[in-house]
Design a protein around this motif. Structure first.
Motif, mmCIF file in Angstrom:
data_model
loop_
_atom_site.group_PDB
_atom_site.id
_atom_site.type_symbol
_atom_site.label_atom_id
_atom_site.label_comp_id
_atom_site.label_asym_id
_atom_site.label_seq_id
_atom_site.Cartn_x
_atom_site.Cartn_y
_atom_site.Cartn_z
ATOM 1 N N ASP A 228 -37.035 -6.806 70.322
ATOM 2 C CA ASP A 228 -36.545 -7.064 68.974
ATOM 3 C C ASP A 228 -35.064 -7.414 68.993
ATOM 4 O OD1 ASP A 228 -38.936 -6.348 67.267
ATOM 5 O OD2 ASP A 228 -38.734 -4.527 68.446
ATOM 6 N N VAL A 229 -34.676 -8.391 69.775
ATOM 7 C CA VAL A 229 -33.296 -8.871 69.707
ATOM 8 C C VAL A 229 -33.106 -9.555 68.356
ATOM 9 C CG1 VAL A 229 -31.537 -10.324 70.755
ATOM 10 C CG2 VAL A 229 -33.200 -9.165 72.202
ATOM 11 N N ARG A 239 -41.984 -15.612 54.353
ATOM 12 C CA ARG A 239 -40.694 -15.034 54.008
ATOM 13 C C ARG A 239 -39.896 -16.002 53.153
ATOM 14 N NH1 ARG A 239 -38.677 -12.451 59.282
ATOM 15 N NH2 ARG A 239 -40.864 -11.868 59.478
ATOM 16 N N ARG A 240 -39.040 -15.430 52.261
ATOM 17 C CA ARG A 240 -38.352 -16.281 51.306
ATOM 18 C C ARG A 240 -37.119 -16.933 51.936
ATOM 19 N NH1 ARG A 240 -36.186 -15.874 46.022
ATOM 20 N NH2 ARG A 240 -35.986 -13.621 45.931
ATOM 21 N N TYR A 241 -36.466 -16.216 52.845
ATOM 22 C CA TYR A 241 -35.271 -16.759 53.480
ATOM 23 C C TYR A 241 -35.450 -16.860 54.983
ATOM 24 C CZ TYR A 241 -32.865 -15.929 49.111
ATOM 25 O OH TYR A 241 -32.482 -15.955 47.801
ATOM 26 N N GLY A 244 -32.058 -14.713 56.479
ATOM 27 C CA GLY A 244 -31.394 -14.084 55.350
ATOM 28 C C GLY A 244 -30.394 -14.969 54.636
ATOM 29 N N VAL A 245 -30.311 -16.257 55.013
ATOM 30 C CA VAL A 245 -29.276 -17.097 54.405
ATOM 31 C C VAL A 245 -29.787 -18.438 53.888
ATOM 32 C CG1 VAL A 245 -27.506 -16.075 55.882
ATOM 33 C CG2 VAL A 245 -28.567 -18.191 56.578
ATOM 34 N N LEU A 266 -22.042 -16.876 62.096
ATOM 35 C CA LEU A 266 -21.977 -15.518 62.637
ATOM 36 C C LEU A 266 -23.224 -15.144 63.424
ATOM 37 C CD1 LEU A 266 -20.565 -13.639 59.513
ATOM 38 C CD2 LEU A 266 -19.343 -14.322 61.579
ATOM 39 N N THR A 267 -24.245 -15.981 63.385
ATOM 40 C CA THR A 267 -25.543 -15.540 63.897
ATOM 41 C C THR A 267 -25.553 -15.322 65.399
ATOM 42 O OG1 THR A 267 -27.910 -15.938 63.880
ATOM 43 C CG2 THR A 267 -26.526 -17.840 64.294
ATOM 44 N N ALA A 268 -26.398 -14.358 65.816
ATOM 45 C CA ALA A 268 -26.557 -14.075 67.240
ATOM 46 C C ALA A 268 -27.649 -14.934 67.859
ATOM 47 C CB ALA A 268 -26.884 -12.600 67.454
ATOM 48 N N ARG B 59 -41.158 -9.713 50.787
ATOM 49 C CA ARG B 59 -41.082 -10.755 51.810
ATOM 50 C C ARG B 59 -39.773 -11.531 51.724
ATOM 51 N NH1 ARG B 59 -45.593 -12.028 55.095
ATOM 52 N NH2 ARG B 59 -47.365 -10.853 54.386
ATOM 53 N N THR B 60 -38.792 -10.995 50.982
ATOM 54 C CA THR B 60 -37.529 -11.727 50.878
ATOM 55 C C THR B 60 -36.670 -11.518 52.120
ATOM 56 O OG1 THR B 60 -37.601 -11.468 48.498
ATOM 57 C CG2 THR B 60 -35.479 -12.049 49.450
ATOM 58 N N PRO B 63 -39.000 -7.721 57.778
ATOM 59 C CA PRO B 63 -39.636 -6.396 57.804
ATOM 60 C C PRO B 63 -38.739 -5.412 58.544
ATOM 61 C CG PRO B 63 -40.732 -7.894 59.345
ATOM 62 C CD PRO B 63 -39.729 -8.706 58.582
ATOM 63 N N ARG B 70 -33.960 -2.760 66.903
ATOM 64 C CA ARG B 70 -33.428 -4.111 66.789
ATOM 65 C C ARG B 70 -32.061 -4.184 67.496
ATOM 66 N NH1 ARG B 70 -35.162 -7.053 62.394
ATOM 67 N NH2 ARG B 70 -36.951 -5.696 62.454
ATOM 68 N N THR B 71 -31.831 -5.226 68.262
ATOM 69 C CA THR B 71 -30.549 -5.364 68.950
ATOM 70 C C THR B 71 -29.431 -5.691 67.956
ATOM 71 O OG1 THR B 71 -31.752 -6.221 70.844
ATOM 72 C CG2 THR B 71 -29.365 -6.504 70.864
ATOM 73 N N TYR B 72 -29.714 -6.637 67.031
ATOM 74 C CA TYR B 72 -28.709 -7.027 66.037
ATOM 75 C C TYR B 72 -29.205 -6.700 64.637
ATOM 76 C CZ TYR B 72 -26.842 -9.679 69.884
ATOM 77 O OH TYR B 72 -26.336 -10.035 71.099
ATOM 78 N N GLY B 75 -29.070 -10.087 62.248
ATOM 79 C CA GLY B 75 -28.836 -11.173 63.194
ATOM 80 C C GLY B 75 -27.381 -11.383 63.574
ATOM 81 N N VAL B 76 -26.480 -10.514 63.076
ATOM 82 C CA VAL B 76 -25.071 -10.769 63.356
ATOM 83 C C VAL B 76 -24.311 -9.550 63.887
ATOM 84 C CG1 VAL B 76 -25.005 -12.550 61.579
ATOM 85 C CG2 VAL B 76 -24.214 -10.277 61.027
ATOM 86 N N ASP B 95 -21.677 -10.541 56.296
ATOM 87 C CA ASP B 95 -22.054 -11.949 56.370
ATOM 88 C C ASP B 95 -22.014 -12.544 54.966
ATOM 89 O OD1 ASP B 95 -23.039 -14.440 56.786
ATOM 90 O OD2 ASP B 95 -24.818 -13.813 57.907
ATOM 91 N N LEU B 97 -22.709 -15.201 53.819
ATOM 92 C CA LEU B 97 -23.791 -16.110 53.445
ATOM 93 C C LEU B 97 -25.080 -15.378 53.093
ATOM 94 C CD1 LEU B 97 -23.345 -18.748 56.290
ATOM 95 C CD2 LEU B 97 -22.728 -19.007 53.876
ATOM 96 N N THR B 98 -25.106 -14.060 53.299
ATOM 97 C CA THR B 98 -26.393 -13.381 53.253
ATOM 98 C C THR B 98 -27.000 -13.321 51.860
ATOM 99 O OG1 THR B 98 -27.611 -11.424 53.914
ATOM 100 C CG2 THR B 98 -25.479 -11.041 52.899
ATOM 101 N N ALA B 99 -28.345 -13.321 51.843
ATOM 102 C CA ALA B 99 -29.065 -13.231 50.578
ATOM 103 C C ALA B 99 -29.338 -11.784 50.190
ATOM 104 C CB ALA B 99 -30.385 -13.992 50.684
ATOM 105 N N MET B 100 -28.934 -10.846 51.031
ATOM 106 C CA MET B 100 -29.119 -9.430 50.660
ATOM 107 C C MET B 100 -28.002 -9.029 49.717
ATOM 108 S SD MET B 100 -30.087 -6.034 52.468
ATOM 109 C CE MET B 100 -29.221 -4.472 52.328
#
Lengths: 290, 121
Positions: A228-229, A239-241, A244-245, A266-268, B59-60, B63, B70-72, B75-76, B95, B97-100
């Motif tokens: 799960d990297v 999924r909607r995004y 997440g962006v 910023l993404t990994a 589903r926004t 999961p 999770r490593t990240y 994702g950042v 972030d 830009l994030t939608a959260m």
């Protein structure tokens, strides 16, 4: 009257022998399974890249490898390979992608190529011992558990044939010939990108092995280390995004797959050099995951 | 809940291993049981599928199963308890830009939520 008793005795003895052999057989089988399990679970096997296989294991693996490649290369149709322009293009690809592991006439392997087990083959030798179809198959599909990558998502079939055309010349090249040829070729480089065709989810699924996506994601339908990297891609179609962006639709997914760091600096998730065609195929597959 | 002390004990080495300074150690181990309730109260499940939370199947966002592994994060961010708390409280600071969305999660709730999320392995 006289031989009746011995007959019965013989039958009984035989019966006893069969029972005994069966018991011994079962015991040996159990011992073998237990032994194998102990070997595996106690970590007795040394996976170090410097620990060469024992001679019998090496021979066994090599035989399996040879038989497997021959079997799979049987139906491959070989195009004409004697066009010098073809070999020349192959040389370009070879210098870019293969020489670090395999070396070339008069050129040593790089550090990566030196520390691997099995050592990457000397391909001048390979060109003498294998058929063009076998070499084509090996380059296209790679060899599991050896470090030989599959190149089918980097090169088209036509490009792989160009590499094969070059490799077939290799046994005839002295180190000086090779150097001269390289000097000649260093001038120009051409490579036409193939036209984009309709997205194919199945090719997308395979492409995700080619780009090593499974090194970072759990992906339904793909076998891998299950890490799960990045987020698991189960349900990504719904999924909607994306990441997440970015609103999740086909075009955005293609864009993300090709240029994640453009979408979110910023993404990994790194830019993996995914071609447009492969990105479309992968996006088609991902859109089916619900 | 009877599970509380057990969880805290289990989580302690995790926080030390991350190498926090004293104040962070004091501020960390939260209560996973309270965290579970807080997650329901903030409605995180409307955007996330979260194991153990009734009706959490959004589903926004991604999961959150195995989020502890999770490593990240998002994702950042390298996934650590402090970063998780920060992310839950002020995602846009991490972030832009994030939608959260920022949901005004209190420090205490964020700590408890983090404790719960780290039980998801």
């Amino acid at each position: 009257m006289n031989d009746r008793v011995p007959k019965r005795l013989v039958a009984r003895a035989r019966h006893r022998l069969v029972v005994r052999l069966t018991i011994i057989g079962v015991a040996v089988a159990i011992a073998m399974v237990a032994g194998a399990a102990t070997f595996v679970f106690w970590g007795a096997y040394n996976v170090s890249a410097l620990q060469q296989h024992t001679e019998p294991v090496y021979t066994l693996l090599n035989t399996a490898l040879n038989r497997s490649i021959r079997q799979r290369a049987e139906d491959i149709e070989v195009p004409p390979l004697d066009d010098p322009a073809m070999a020349e293009q192959g040389l370009r690809y070879y210098r870019e992608k293969c020489v670090q592991c395999h070396g070339a006439p008069g050129i040593s392997r790089d550090d990566v190529g030196k520390g691997m087990t099995p050592v990457p083959s000397n391909l001048a030798h390979t060109a003498r011992s294998r058929s063009p179809a076998e070499i084509f198959w090996t380059i296209k599909h790679g060899i599991k558990m050896t470090g030989m990558p599959s190149w089918q998502f980097i090169f088209t079939d036509a490009e792989i044939w160009e590499i094969v055309a070059f490799l077939m010349q290799m046994p005839r090249l002295s180190p000086a010939d090779y150097q001269a040829w390289v000097a000649e070729v260093k001038k120009a480089s051409t490579s036409a990108t193939p036209p984009v065709s309709t997205p194919d989810p199945e090719r997308g699924r395979l492409a995700m092995y080619g780009y090593a996506c499974i090194a970072c994601h759990r992906i339904p339908g793909l076998v891998g280390p299950q890490v799960d990297v990045g987020p698991p891609l189960e349900g990504i179609g719904e999924r909607r995004y994306i990441a997440g962006v970015l609103t999740n639709n086909f075009d955005n997914m293609v864009h993300w797959l090709q240029h994640p760091t453009e979408v979110d600096p910023l993404t990994a998730m790194p830019d993996l050099g995914v071609t447009e065609q492969d990105a479309m195929n992968i996006a088609a597959y991902l859109s089916l995951l619900d | 809940m009877t599970t509380k002390p057990a969880f805290s004990v289990l989580l302690m080495p995790l926080f030390f291993a991350v190498g926090c300074n004293e104040s962070e150690v004091m501020s960390l181990p939260g209560d996973p049981a309270k965290g579970k309730m807080a997650i329901a109260a903030y409605g995180c499940g409307s955007c996330h599928a979260i194991p153990g939370i009734l009706g959490a199947n959004g589903r926004t966002g991604p999961p959150l199963e195995r989020i502890a592994e999770r490593t990240y994060l998002a994702g950042v961010l390298p996934n650590t308890p402090e970063q998780m708390m920060r992310w839950i409280r002020i995602p846009e600071a991490i972030d832009p830009l994030t939608a959260m969305p920022n949901m005004d999660v209190s420090v205490n709730d964020a700590r408890d939520i983090t404790a719960y999320l780290y039980t998801l392995k």
